[in-house]
Design an enzyme around this catalytic site. Structure first.
Site, PDB file in Angstrom:
ATOM      1  N   HIS A   1     -68.901  28.750 -48.916  1.00 30.18           N
ATOM      2  CA  HIS A   1     -68.980  27.281 -48.921  1.00 30.18           C
ATOM      3  C   HIS A   1     -68.269  26.684 -50.133  1.00 30.18           C
ATOM      4  CE1 HIS A   1     -70.592  24.236 -46.426  1.00 30.18           C
ATOM      5  NE2 HIS A   1     -71.741  23.997 -47.016  1.00 30.18           N
TER       6      HIS A   1
ATOM      7  N   ASP B   1     -64.193  24.398 -46.948  1.00 27.88           N
ATOM      8  CA  ASP B   1     -64.293  25.564 -46.068  1.00 27.88           C
ATOM      9  C   ASP B   1     -64.314  25.100 -44.616  1.00 27.88           C
ATOM     10  OD1 ASP B   1     -66.933  24.503 -46.965  1.00 27.88           O
ATOM     11  OD2 ASP B   1     -67.723  25.913 -45.484  1.00 27.88           O
TER      12      ASP B   1
ATOM     13  N   ASN C   1     -74.207  18.174 -49.806  1.00 26.91           N
ATOM     14  CA  ASN C   1     -74.538  17.101 -48.868  1.00 26.91           C
ATOM     15  C   ASN C   1     -74.594  15.719 -49.504  1.00 26.91           C
ATOM     16  OD1 ASN C   1     -76.896  17.412 -50.267  1.00 26.91           O
ATOM     17  ND2 ASN C   1     -78.211  17.794 -48.491  1.00 26.91           N
TER      18      ASN C   1
ATOM     19  N   ASN D   1     -71.493  19.161 -43.949  1.00 30.39           N
ATOM     20  CA  ASN D   1     -72.287  18.153 -44.657  1.00 30.39           C
ATOM     21  C   ASN D   1     -71.526  17.447 -45.763  1.00 30.39           C
ATOM     22  OD1 ASN D   1     -74.577  18.521 -43.088  1.00 30.39           O
ATOM     23  ND2 ASN D   1     -75.361  20.161 -44.374  1.00 30.39           N
TER      24      ASN D   1
END
Length: 204
Positions: free
Chosen positions: A19, A91, A66, A112
């Site tokens: 991520h 990503d 997020n 997110n």
């Protein structure tokens, strides 16, 4: 001023997560282009650089993924940056490992970080999608993106972030298609034409 924003989660425990490949790309751009020192601003770690004759702010939001949009929105308002001058590195599950695509606007595919940025600044910013592959089952996605790259993946990760940084001047000048092509050719030349995610079945 252009904003080059890498997406990731702050802290050592996330540093090598899939991520966090956006952070990795930004770090490599900063290193190669001799950016100024990192400092805290706009709820982010930021560094300034001149790339392709353009003044850039390199950003790594420290808000957790997020809430990335809060940081990007703050910097955008301060510098009055047009949406087309925001480039987000993230990503991408829907791209094979070691692949890259550039697009402006479009869907967020459940990401997110992108969802937060679109909510805060609008949707028509530029995205550099860094392929990490898909674990094959939606139920596995959360654990997959928050796990570290496998040892066998590290060479292509280094080559991909290296190619992104090498040709970052094209992105800065708005030559997105040329940038994408140059990165693709560089990865092919290094033998990364076909990379499977760890544990993938042949042909999967």
């Amino acid at each position: 001023m252009l904003l080059f924003v890498g997406l990731g989660n702050p802290g050592a425990r996330y540093a090598r997560n899939r991520h966090n490949i956006g952070f990795m790309a930004i770090d490599e751009i900063a290193r190669r282009h001799q950016a100024g020192p990192w400092r805290r601003r706009f709820q982010s770690e930021v560094a300034e650089a001149v790339i392709g004759g353009k003044r850039l702010l390199l950003m790594k939001p420290q808000t957790y993924m997020n809430e990335s949009g809060r940081a990007v929105g703050e910097a955008q308002r301060f510098f009055k940056v047009a949406l087309g001058d925001i480039v987000v590195f993230h990503d991408e599950l829907d791209l094979a490992p070691a692949r890259l695509r550039v697009k402006t606007g479009g869907g967020i595919a459940g990401h997110n970080g992108l969802r937060s940025i679109s909510a805060h600044v609008g949707n028509d910013y530029r995205r550099v999608r860094l392929g990490i592959g898909h674990p094959g089952d939606k139920a596995l996605v959360h654990a997959y993106v928050l796990s570290d790259f496998a040892k066998a993946e590290e060479p292509w990760v280094e080559d991909l972030t290296g190619a992104v940084s090498e040709f970052a001047d094209l992105l800065a000048r708005g030559e997105d298609a040329t940038f994408q092509n140059k990165v693709h050719l560089a990865m092919e030349a290094r033998g990364w034409g076909e990379v499977k995610r760890p544990g993938a079945r042949a042909g999967g």
